[in-house]
Every structure is written in structure tokens, then in C-alpha cells.
Scaffold this active site. Structure first.
Site, short mmCIF file in Angstrom:
data_model
loop_
_atom_site.label_atom_id
_atom_site.label_comp_id
_atom_site.label_asym_id
_atom_site.label_seq_id
_atom_site.Cartn_x
_atom_site.Cartn_y
_atom_site.Cartn_z
N GLY A 37 -25.17 -56.37 -72.29
CA GLY A 37 -25.85 -55.25 -72.93
C GLY A 37 -26.75 -55.71 -74.06
N SER A 38 -26.80 -54.92 -75.12
CA SER A 38 -27.80 -55.14 -76.16
C SER A 38 -27.58 -56.40 -77.00
CB SER A 38 -27.86 -53.91 -77.07
OG SER A 38 -28.29 -52.78 -76.35
N THR A 39 -26.43 -57.03 -76.91
CA THR A 39 -26.25 -58.31 -77.63
C THR A 39 -27.19 -59.37 -77.05
OG1 THR A 39 -24.41 -58.92 -76.15
CG2 THR A 39 -23.84 -57.90 -78.26
N PHE A 40 -27.79 -59.10 -75.89
CA PHE A 40 -28.71 -60.03 -75.24
C PHE A 40 -30.15 -59.86 -75.74
CE2 PHE A 40 -29.84 -62.35 -71.17
CZ PHE A 40 -28.90 -63.36 -71.31
N LYS A 41 -30.44 -58.73 -76.38
CA LYS A 41 -31.82 -58.40 -76.76
C LYS A 41 -32.47 -59.42 -77.70
CE LYS A 41 -31.45 -53.40 -76.04
NZ LYS A 41 -31.21 -52.10 -76.68
#
Length: 296
Positions: A37-41
Site C-alpha cells: 500500500g501507501s508505504t511504497f509511495k
């Protein structure tokens, strides 16, 4: 790069083996892969900064709160309108991240992810270490390319995610992780420029403030930085409507980084966002670790 602790909860009691389930003895930090999820952004944002395609104050139009690609609708959890790149990360806008990531060539994007250690086995002398999933860039269509930027369509282990965040705790160089002390320094690999990392570190601090989604990760008396993640679990070729992964990965303290701490909660009940579920766990662990560091 030293792993100081890996904890799986609920754990098991080795003295009570009668009804022991193999599921209970797995070190999920290394054996289980999940969509981050957004921890990859931050990685897509850092890559675009590194290539000179955007700057922190470049404006991105996220209206009307969704983007259509190949007949698929990719949405934000609410409309944000026009955001700076810095606020795209702080507000955790999927649409904004996609618009930034689509400026990158797929081959360059994949090269960054691969250099960060995704899709490869971490060099750990432990059984069951997963390499996760990172498809070759030649197999990406526009939707895959877009969704990977915000952590869907890719699978990672928690230890891979923690290792990748060392680039933001250092000067853009990836430090290979290990569980054994060595008498010689590990050889790091340069991934991002110092300037790009300084910009993303500032963005991650904003993401963990009152303007971002990770405010509950804060530690009294210290400056920290990090990113929340909330991802629907993949199932039956699609995504579950009621099963989620909540996560938070952060760095502490931000002015002189000593720790990268990654937290993942599998299928939280009731409240399910990374900011509400995983960020407070980070805060407790980081607070205790930083206080011990001051006393030692």
C-alpha cells in the site's frame, strides 16, 4: 543495517508443543509477503525527484479524486484537488502518486525498485525467506505501472520494506541488512541523490505530522518521519472488501537517524487504517528505543 529485533504477535510458547500450529512458529517478518500500500509511495516520488521530473513544490492536479486508465478507475479516499508533490505524499494521494510515477519510464521505475531489494531474497541466513513479487517491467500495462506506485500489484516482506527505508535514513544509499555483527562495514549501494533523499525525508516528516496521515506515530521530545499504509488484501483474483493490511514504516530520530522501524498488522478488526492501527505501535516502539539510546 543491523536487525535489532523481529517480533511476531501472537507468538507461541515453546514449552507447550502439544497443539502447536506451524503457523504460530513462522517468522512472518521474513516469510510472509503482502501488498504494502501507501508505504511504497515514497520510492516512486524519490525516483521522480532523482530523475529531475518533479520538484517538491511542483503542483499536481488530482481532480476529480480519481483517474481512468485502460477502463479502470483508480481513486483517492477523498478528493484533494491541486497538491504539491510534498503534499501528495503527506495526504497519501493515490491519484497524485500515479501522476508523478507516470512521468517515469517503466524500465527506470523497475530499476529503482530492484536496486532497493524488491523481488529479490534478502541476504539473511534464515529459513523460509520470501523474495516477494515484482513483475518484469515488460509485463506492466498502464494500470499495473500506476498501481505499483502506490503499493498494489507488488508483494514485499516487512524486512524488505525496512531495508528499503534505509535509503531515507541514510544519504540515499541502501544498507544491506543482517542479523550478525561484523568486524567490517557493510557495503551500501547508492540509489538516490542526497538532495532527493533530503526532500523525501522532509515529506515523510510532514506525513507524520498533523497535516498528514501518520500523526499518531509521533514521539514526544523527538522528530520522526514515516509513512502509513492501508491495503485491501488480495483474494480470488481481486481485492477483499473487508480484509486489510495496516502498516507504518518510519525513521527515528529524523535529525540523526538511528532506527528504521516497520510495523504491519494483518487484518485489524474495526478501525483498519495504518494511521490509526500501526502508527501508534511505531510510536511506542520508537519511544522506548530512543529513551534507551539516550540512557546508554
Amino acid at each position: 543495517g543491523d536487525i535489532l529485533a523481529m517480533v511476531t504477535v501472537p507468538a507461541y510458547n515453546p514449552e507447550k508443543r502439544k497443539n502447536l500450529s506451524l503457523d504460530e512458529v513462522r517468522n512472518r517478518s521474513i516469510t510472509d509477503s503482502f501488498e504494502p500500500g501507501s508505504t511504497f509511495k515514497p520510492f516512486a516520488i524519490a525516483a521522480a525527484l532523482d530523475k529531475g521530473l518533479v520538484e517538491p513544490l511542483t503542483t499536481i492536479d488530482t481532480s476529480p479524486g480519481y483517474i481512468m486508465l485502460n477502463g479502470e478507475t483508480l481513486r483517492d479516499f477523498k478528493p484533494f484537488g491541486i497538491l504539491s508533490v510534498s503534499d501528495v505524499l503527506a495526504k497519501s494521494s493515490n491519484v497524485g502518486t500515479v501522476r508523478v510515477a507516470m512521468k517515469l519510464r517503466p524500465s527506470h521505475m523497475h530499476e529503482y525498485y530492484e536496486t532497493l531489494g524488491f523481488g529479490k531474497h534478502p541476504n539473511l541466513p534464515l529459513g523460509g525467506v520470501t523474495k516477494g513479487t515484482l513483475l518484469p517491467w515488460q509485463n506492466w500495462d498502464n494500470v499495473t505501472r500506476a498501481t505499483i506506485s502506490y503499493g498494489h500489484g507488488v508483494a514485499v516482506s516487512l524486512v524488505q520494506l525496512a531495508q528499503a527505508y534505509t535509503v531515507f535514513a541514510r544519504s540515499g544509499d541502501l544498507m544491506p541488512i543482517g542479523i550478525q555483527k561484523t568486524n567490517f562495514p557493510r557495503r551500501s549501494v547508492k540509489v538516490f541523490s542526497d538532495e532527493s533523499v533530503q526532500s523525501v525525508r522532509f515529506m515523510l516528516e510532514r506525513a507524520s505530522s498533523s497535516v498528514g496521515t501518520g500523526v499518531k506515530a509521533q514521539v514526544e521530545g523527538f522528530r520522526i518521519a514515516g509513512k502509513t499504509g492501508t491495503a485491501q488484501k488480495a483474494e480470488n483474483g481481486g481485492y477483499s472488501k473487508n480484509r486489510y493490511i495496516a502498516s507504518f514504516v518510519g525513521i527515528a530520530p529524523i535529525d540523526n537517524p538511528r532506527f528504521v522501524i516497520a510495523v504491519m498488522v494483518d487484518e485489524p478488526k474495526g478501525i483498519r487504517t495504518g494511521g490509526q492501527v500501526a502508527a501508534p505501535i511505531f510510536s511506542k516502539i520508537a519511544g522506548e528505543a530512543l529513551r534507551r539510546l539516550q540512557m546508554s
